[in-house]
Design an enzyme around this catalytic site. Structure first.
Site, PDB file in Angstrom:
ATOM      1  N   HIS A 100     -25.370 -58.173 -13.127  1.00 45.58           N
ATOM      2  CA  HIS A 100     -25.565 -57.617 -11.532  1.00 45.58           C
ATOM      3  C   HIS A 100     -24.471 -57.848 -10.243  1.00 45.58           C
ATOM      4  CE1 HIS A 100     -30.063 -57.166 -12.755  1.00 45.58           C
ATOM      5  NE2 HIS A 100     -29.254 -56.191 -13.403  1.00 45.58           N
ATOM      6  N   LYS A 153     -41.867 -51.044 -14.815  1.00 37.93           N
ATOM      7  CA  LYS A 153     -42.216 -52.390 -15.763  1.00 37.93           C
ATOM      8  C   LYS A 153     -42.904 -53.142 -14.305  1.00 37.93           C
ATOM      9  CE  LYS A 153     -37.074 -52.511 -16.444  1.00 37.93           C
ATOM     10  NZ  LYS A 153     -35.883 -52.985 -16.591  1.00 37.93           N
ATOM     11  N   ARG A 200     -23.739 -51.852 -20.129  1.00 42.40           N
ATOM     12  CA  ARG A 200     -23.276 -53.030 -20.672  1.00 42.40           C
ATOM     13  C   ARG A 200     -23.220 -52.713 -22.245  1.00 42.40           C
ATOM     14  NH1 ARG A 200     -28.571 -55.557 -20.013  1.00 42.40           N
ATOM     15  NH2 ARG A 200     -29.323 -52.630 -20.495  1.00 42.40           N
ATOM     16  N   SER A 238     -32.725 -58.947 -17.449  1.00 40.23           N
ATOM     17  CA  SER A 238     -33.733 -59.770 -16.637  1.00 40.23           C
ATOM     18  C   SER A 238     -34.498 -60.201 -16.974  1.00 40.23           C
ATOM     19  CB  SER A 238     -33.964 -58.574 -15.535  1.00 40.23           C
ATOM     20  OG  SER A 238     -32.786 -58.355 -14.513  1.00 40.23           O
TER      21      SER A 238
HETATM   22  N1  COA Z   1     -25.334 -56.271 -16.266  1.00 40.26           N
HETATM   23  C1  COA Z   1     -26.459 -57.120 -16.504  1.00 40.26           C
HETATM   24  N2  COA Z   1     -27.395 -56.508 -17.035  1.00 40.26           N
HETATM   25  C2  COA Z   1     -27.543 -55.398 -17.223  1.00 40.26           C
HETATM   26  C3  COA Z   1     -26.667 -54.808 -15.768  1.00 40.26           C
HETATM   27  C4  COA Z   1     -25.450 -55.305 -15.889  1.00 40.26           C
HETATM   28  N3  COA Z   1     -23.909 -55.079 -15.447  1.00 40.26           N
HETATM   29  N4  COA Z   1     -27.053 -53.729 -14.983  1.00 40.26           N
HETATM   30  C5  COA Z   1     -28.054 -53.917 -16.225  1.00 40.26           C
HETATM   31  N5  COA Z   1     -28.700 -54.702 -16.602  1.00 40.26           N
HETATM   32  C6  COA Z   1     -29.992 -54.717 -16.345  1.00 40.26           C
HETATM   33  C7  COA Z   1     -31.314 -54.890 -15.765  1.00 40.26           C
HETATM   34  O1  COA Z   1     -30.777 -56.735 -15.932  1.00 40.26           O
HETATM   35  C8  COA Z   1     -32.594 -54.209 -16.614  1.00 40.26           C
HETATM   36  O2  COA Z   1     -33.157 -55.183 -17.832  1.00 40.26           O
HETATM   37  P1  COA Z   1     -34.257 -55.302 -17.601  1.00 40.26           P
HETATM   38  O3  COA Z   1     -34.917 -54.031 -17.761  1.00 40.26           O
HETATM   39  O4  COA Z   1     -34.472 -56.684 -19.168  1.00 40.26           O
HETATM   40  O5  COA Z   1     -35.042 -55.632 -16.836  1.00 40.26           O
HETATM   41  C9  COA Z   1     -32.057 -52.943 -17.228  1.00 40.26           C
HETATM   42  O6  COA Z   1     -30.822 -53.490 -17.854  1.00 40.26           O
HETATM   43  C10 COA Z   1     -32.178 -52.037 -16.635  1.00 40.26           C
HETATM   44  O7  COA Z   1     -31.372 -51.595 -16.055  1.00 40.26           O
HETATM   45  P2  COA Z   1     -31.343 -50.838 -14.561  1.00 40.26           P
HETATM   46  O8  COA Z   1     -30.371 -49.371 -15.118  1.00 40.26           O
HETATM   47  O9  COA Z   1     -30.697 -50.835 -13.379  1.00 40.26           O
HETATM   48  O10 COA Z   1     -32.379 -50.295 -15.066  1.00 40.26           O
HETATM   49  P3  COA Z   1     -33.864 -50.609 -14.019  1.00 40.26           P
HETATM   50  O11 COA Z   1     -35.166 -50.542 -14.656  1.00 40.26           O
HETATM   51  O12 COA Z   1     -33.372 -52.249 -13.335  1.00 40.26           O
HETATM   52  O13 COA Z   1     -33.644 -50.437 -12.891  1.00 40.26           O
HETATM   53  C11 COA Z   1     -33.790 -47.729 -11.012  1.00 40.26           C
HETATM   54  C12 COA Z   1     -33.634 -48.358 -12.630  1.00 40.26           C
HETATM   55  C13 COA Z   1     -34.364 -48.985 -10.462  1.00 40.26           C
HETATM   56  C14 COA Z   1     -32.659 -47.401 -10.901  1.00 40.26           C
HETATM   57  C15 COA Z   1     -35.180 -46.779 -11.022  1.00 40.26           C
HETATM   58  O14 COA Z   1     -36.311 -47.057 -11.907  1.00 40.26           O
HETATM   59  C16 COA Z   1     -35.372 -45.972 -10.367  1.00 40.26           C
HETATM   60  O15 COA Z   1     -33.972 -45.283 -10.201  1.00 40.26           O
HETATM   61  N6  COA Z   1     -36.437 -45.924  -9.956  1.00 40.26           N
HETATM   62  C17 COA Z   1     -36.322 -45.150  -8.067  1.00 40.26           C
HETATM   63  C18 COA Z   1     -37.340 -43.874  -8.646  1.00 40.26           C
HETATM   64  C19 COA Z   1     -36.745 -42.866  -9.825  1.00 40.26           C
HETATM   65  O16 COA Z   1     -35.474 -42.294  -8.933  1.00 40.26           O
HETATM   66  N7  COA Z   1     -36.576 -42.001 -10.463  1.00 40.26           N
HETATM   67  C20 COA Z   1     -36.499 -41.358 -11.082  1.00 40.26           C
HETATM   68  C21 COA Z   1     -35.129 -41.270 -11.783  1.00 40.26           C
HETATM   69  S1  COA Z   1     -34.904 -40.471 -12.846  1.00 40.26           S
END
Ligand code: COA
Length: 161
Positions: A17, A41, A90, A128
């Site tokens: 991140h 989650k 990724r 994460s």
């Molecule tokens: N390097 C390393 N790891 C990364 C990364 C990077 N560049 N980018 C993402 N990751 C990892 C994260 O650590 C996470 O790992 P985990 O699944 O083990 O926790 C995984 O990839 C997914 O990350 P991300 O795509 O950021 O998803 P998220 O679950 O952390 O966040 C939200 C998603 C919060 C942005 C999304 O759920 C959201 O927008 N929520 C608000 C409600 C909403 O609008 N929902 C409708 C969406 S259509």
């Protein structure tokens, strides 16, 4: 002024991140790291703790700040008057999920664009969940999460037992 929102759960922030945030801070005038909730989650850290951890890591990046929002990402973007969302990619495995989210967000709010930034090669394998798993079994966290938060993560895992 160019502004980008970088959203995620950040439970906790990883070097992957931080790499994206640092690169974004060189492209955009302002970067808003948005700590949102993925209802699929159950986070280890509270929202306030996640924000605190991110803030420790982005201290040197003056144009980056952290915010949270309880609701849809597109509503947060509208509230902030920002039309660019950036997500990190990724691997090809991320693509399907990110593709779906980007299209849904576009449907909900056609004026908001999702851009993708490819992770650096050395961060491709970090997530994460993996980091929490390693911390739980006492493995070395160096290189996976920023040094500033290694102890916070260890303490949290200890407390959780
Ligand atoms: N390097 C390393 N790891 C990364 C990364 C990077 N560049 N980018 C993402 N990751 C990892 C994260 O650590 C996470 O790992 P985990 O699944 O083990 O926790 C995984 O990839 C997914 O990350 P991300 O795509 O950021 O998803 P998220 O679950 O952390 O966040 C939200 C998603 C919060 C942005 C999304 O759920 C959201 O927008 N929520 C608000 C409600 C909403 O609008 N929902 C409708 C969406 S259509």
């Amino acid at each position: 002024m160019s502004v980008a929102i970088y959203p995620g759960s950040f439970d906790p922030i990883t070097n992957g991140h931080l790499d994206i945030i640092t690169r974004l801070s060189k492209i955009y005038d302002e970067v808003i790291v948005a700590v949102l909730n993925n209802s699929a989650k159950s986070p280890l850290f509270t929202t306030d703790e996640r924000i605190e951890l991110i803030e420790k890591c982005v201290k040197g990046l003056d144009n980056v700040h952290t915010e949270t929002f309880d609701g849809l990402l597109v509503d947060f973007a509208r509230l902030k008057n920002v039309t660019t969302i950036v997500k990190g990619l990724r691997a090809i495995s991320d693509f399907e999920y990110e593709f779906q989210m980007a299209l849904l967000n576009k449907k909900l709010s056609p004026d908001i664009e999702t851009l993708f930034m490819i992770s650096s090669e050395n961060h491709m394998y970090i997530s994460s969940s993996i980091v929490k798993e390693i911390a739980k079994f006492g493995g070395a966290l160096t290189g996976l999460v920023p040094d500033e938060i290694v102890n916070d993560l260890k303490l949290k895992i200890e407390k959780r037992g």
